[in-house]
Design an enzyme around this catalytic site. Sequence first.
Site, PDB file in Angstrom:
ATOM      1  CD  GLU A 100      -2.763  -1.129   2.802  1.00  0.00           C
ATOM      2  OE1 GLU A 100      -3.719  -1.946   2.647  1.00  0.00           O
ATOM      3  OE2 GLU A 100      -2.440  -0.493   3.488  1.00  0.00           O
TER       4      GLU A 100
ATOM      5  CD  GLU B 217      -4.885 -11.775  -4.339  1.00  0.00           C
ATOM      6  OE1 GLU B 217      -4.280 -10.913  -3.914  1.00  0.00           O
ATOM      7  OE2 GLU B 217      -6.208 -12.114  -3.784  1.00  0.00           O
TER       8      GLU B 217
END
Length: 170
Positions: free
Chosen positions: A74, A85
């Site tokens: 993030e 993923e």
Amino acid sequence: MINNILHNRVMKEVIIESKLIVYENLEQLPEDIIMLMEKAFKARENAYAPYSKFHVGAAILLDNGEVITGNNQENASYPSGLCAERTAIYYAGSQYPDAKINKIAISAGSTSKINTEPIPPCGACRQAIAEYEIKQKESIEIYFMGEKGNVIKSHSLANLLPLVFDKTVL
């Protein structure tokens, strides 16, 4: 005339089904998937999620035997981060462009509570997985869970994203 056209319209209902396998716990999984999920756990521990406090780890098994891991990353400029993923998939595509993705294991959890419900890939990750499934012309097995508890297995991304958007429409 318009009334005749409206009355002659044919509507068709389509039912889309997904078949998933639910394991009650990690111990019910085959040994190779337990190993892959353990790598996803380890990747989850290294996630950088100071804003959402939601950590995700993914582990990918390639057909050449390599295991690639990724975790969410993030930053303060939402939504510029990247999910676990896609981090793993794009690394695999970059480093092993000819390898096929056989299996993906995903584990997700919050730092504020224990997640026991299986947490599937988000929509953007589903689309990324779909791209690779279409590219390699083979299904990718997807296993996902929270931090503990049930594990869900999908034999293909098509179970999670049945109406896929792909290059055939471009």
